[in-house]
Design a protein around this motif. Sequence first.
Motif, PDB file in Angstrom:
ATOM      1  N   LEU A 283       0.791  -1.239   0.000  1.00  0.00           N
ATOM      2  CA  LEU A 283       0.000   0.000   0.000  1.00  0.00           C
ATOM      3  C   LEU A 283       0.824   1.290   0.000  1.00  0.00           C
ATOM      4  CD1 LEU A 283      -2.897  -0.937   2.437  1.00  0.00           C
ATOM      5  CD2 LEU A 283      -2.971  -0.874  -0.051  1.00  0.00           C
ATOM      6  N   PHE A 284       2.125   1.195  -0.250  1.00  0.00           N
ATOM      7  CA  PHE A 284       2.952   2.405  -0.234  1.00  0.00           C
ATOM      8  C   PHE A 284       2.536   3.364  -1.347  1.00  0.00           C
ATOM      9  CE2 PHE A 284       7.173   4.505  -1.215  1.00  0.00           C
ATOM     10  CZ  PHE A 284       7.067   5.431  -0.187  1.00  0.00           C
ATOM     11  N   LYS A 285       2.211   2.822  -2.519  1.00  0.00           N
ATOM     12  CA  LYS A 285       1.783   3.679  -3.630  1.00  0.00           C
ATOM     13  C   LYS A 285       0.493   4.420  -3.264  1.00  0.00           C
ATOM     14  CE  LYS A 285       1.208   3.752  -8.606  1.00  0.00           C
ATOM     15  NZ  LYS A 285       1.424   2.999  -9.831  1.00  0.00           N
ATOM     16  N   HIS A 286      -0.428   3.744  -2.584  1.00  0.00           N
ATOM     17  CA  HIS A 286      -1.671   4.378  -2.140  1.00  0.00           C
ATOM     18  C   HIS A 286      -1.371   5.498  -1.136  1.00  0.00           C
ATOM     19  CE1 HIS A 286      -4.293   1.570  -4.184  1.00  0.00           C
ATOM     20  NE2 HIS A 286      -3.571   0.569  -3.698  1.00  0.00           N
TER      21      HIS A 286
ATOM     22  N   GLY B 182       3.983   7.293  -9.112  1.00  0.00           N
ATOM     23  CA  GLY B 182       4.771   6.115  -9.487  1.00  0.00           C
ATOM     24  C   GLY B 182       6.266   6.389  -9.480  1.00  0.00           C
ATOM     25  N   ALA B 183       6.656   7.574  -9.932  1.00  0.00           N
ATOM     26  CA  ALA B 183       8.083   7.931  -9.963  1.00  0.00           C
ATOM     27  C   ALA B 183       8.640   8.026  -8.543  1.00  0.00           C
ATOM     28  CB  ALA B 183       8.277   9.253 -10.702  1.00  0.00           C
ATOM     29  N   THR B 184       7.849   8.564  -7.616  1.00  0.00           N
ATOM     30  CA  THR B 184       8.300   8.677  -6.226  1.00  0.00           C
ATOM     31  C   THR B 184       8.431   7.300  -5.600  1.00  0.00           C
ATOM     32  OG1 THR B 184       7.189  10.817  -6.035  1.00  0.00           O
ATOM     33  CG2 THR B 184       7.788   9.720  -3.978  1.00  0.00           C
ATOM     34  N   GLU B 185       7.458   6.430  -5.865  1.00  0.00           N
ATOM     35  CA  GLU B 185       7.523   5.056  -5.337  1.00  0.00           C
ATOM     36  C   GLU B 185       8.763   4.351  -5.880  1.00  0.00           C
ATOM     37  OE1 GLU B 185       4.731   1.081  -4.991  1.00  0.00           O
ATOM     38  OE2 GLU B 185       4.582   2.323  -6.790  1.00  0.00           O
ATOM     39  N   ALA B 186       8.988   4.438  -7.174  1.00  0.00           N
ATOM     40  CA  ALA B 186      10.159   3.795  -7.791  1.00  0.00           C
ATOM     41  C   ALA B 186      11.453   4.354  -7.213  1.00  0.00           C
ATOM     42  CB  ALA B 186      10.118   3.983  -9.307  1.00  0.00           C
ATOM     43  N   TRP B 187      11.490   5.646  -6.956  1.00  0.00           N
ATOM     44  CA  TRP B 187      12.687   6.289  -6.416  1.00  0.00           C
ATOM     45  C   TRP B 187      13.019   5.737  -5.039  1.00  0.00           C
ATOM     46  CZ3 TRP B 187      14.120  10.634  -3.102  1.00  0.00           C
ATOM     47  CH2 TRP B 187      15.359  11.175  -3.428  1.00  0.00           C
TER      48      TRP B 187
END
Length: 169
Positions: free
Chosen positions: A5-8, A42-47
Amino acid sequence: MGVQLFKHAIDAIFKNWSALQLAIAHQSGGPQSKEKAEWLVGATEAWFYENKDLQDWEVGDFLEDVVLTEFNLQIDDGSLVEIGRKICEYFEFCSKNNESDIRTKLLSLPRCDLAKCQVEEDDDNDMEETQDVTDESEVKIDNLEISEKQEPVVDEDGFQMVSSKKKKK
């Protein structure tokens, strides 16, 4: 697989970030502002997955670079570090807790209400200065002398005489 749930959590934090929501509402990033905001989640999660042990100021710097580049927006209200701190906090929380605890914590986030966002006036002199400029312009327009267009002077050979413009002092 990523943290549960980090993306959420990132999405909820960004949707409650008034500076970003104002940028989206005013299309600071052009007509695709909403899509850019969705990409930023999405970019922040990937980072986070690409970098270990991120600090809140690093996340704030990352967000500042992206928001400046994608939305042509300079944010100086201190919210970048605050948002960075929240994202780091939720990354840690999502890594260590179950889904129901995460969802409960997400519901505790403050809600962004753009209707409460107002422009603060620096001082009352701005309106007075604008009024003074307008008054001066009206006076100049009232004193403007409009000369009638003169017909060209043609000599006996059929040539048009060129007259010099007189400068008014």
